[in-house]
Design an enzyme around this catalytic site. Sequence first.
Site: not given
Length: 290
Positions: A53, A97, A120
């Site tokens: 990422k 994460q 997200d």
Amino acid sequence: MTARIIDGKALSDTVRAEVAERVKALSAQNIQPGLAVVLVGEDPASQVYVRNKAAACEKAGLLSRVIRMGQDSTEAELLDMIQQLNEDPAIHGILVQLPLPGHMNAAKVIEAISAEKDVDGFHVNNAGLLMTGKPLFRPCTPYGVMRMLESENVEIRGAEAVVVGASNIVGKPMALLLLAAGATVTLCNSKTRDLAAQTRRADILVVATGKPGMVTGDMVKPGAVVIDVGINRLEDGRLVGDVEFEEARKVAAAITPVPGGVGPMTIAMLLVNTLEAAERSAARQHQASL
Ligand code: NDP
């Protein structure tokens, strides 16, 4: 029939190039989109995802900040870090994460992220906005699938779409996005009776269960578009999806491979979400200055 292979790698390169162009346009206003990724602990798979990422951000001209916290960090320390990032004007997107260590409450941690920075799309506010048809952030994986269907000119309106797997991060938002695009949607889970009877009706079949090869060729409707979200590492080291690829490709009209299908799109859409958060923040600043 041999299915067309939907090349997620090539499409993700196109999306990233579009992001890079829009990042350049924002830099004229002295704004660089910034993504903070918080990694707690040493999970090897998470380390790889976070590295990928960060590299994708930098390549597209975004600011990337990776915050590594020890496995023994407390939930309060993590919440404090999120609060700092919520208040940091250089950061437009925050991603924690998952999975988190067992002593942390993931739902509480996600709710602590400002909904405007929740790239997200997992915050309840964003889940609610998606459900009511006014999404702010679309969760990256289903968003990437929609982009793939669009690039393949798949007719979604009126199509029978079957989604196998109903998690909050993939299956449920996938079903909502397909519904919003006009499909008739069936959402299956591990309790579904006669799964094959459901999947065989699907013009668009999306599979996200984490069970390697669970969808076999005879479960696919001839001419269907098959999107395999699953990523499974077999004992021999091979990466495979949830669909028996070789069987399904003989029946489907189009299919995504694993690897090289949905995976690269997920990261590309994270960049899109971060860029759009920065664009919205720039618009708010501009509005406030009037
Ligand atoms: P979860 O484990 O959270 O959810 C799995 C879902 O599949 C559940 O709803 C479960 O049902 C359902 N399921 C399990 N077995 C069956 C079965 N036999 N028949 C029907 N449904 C079943 O997984 P995720 O959604 O997080 O991930 C799914 C897969 O996608 C994984 O392989 C993951 O690695 C991959 N993934 C890939 C991404 C990418 O970028 N390509 C991103 C995110 C995930 P129930 O609700 O009844 O338990």
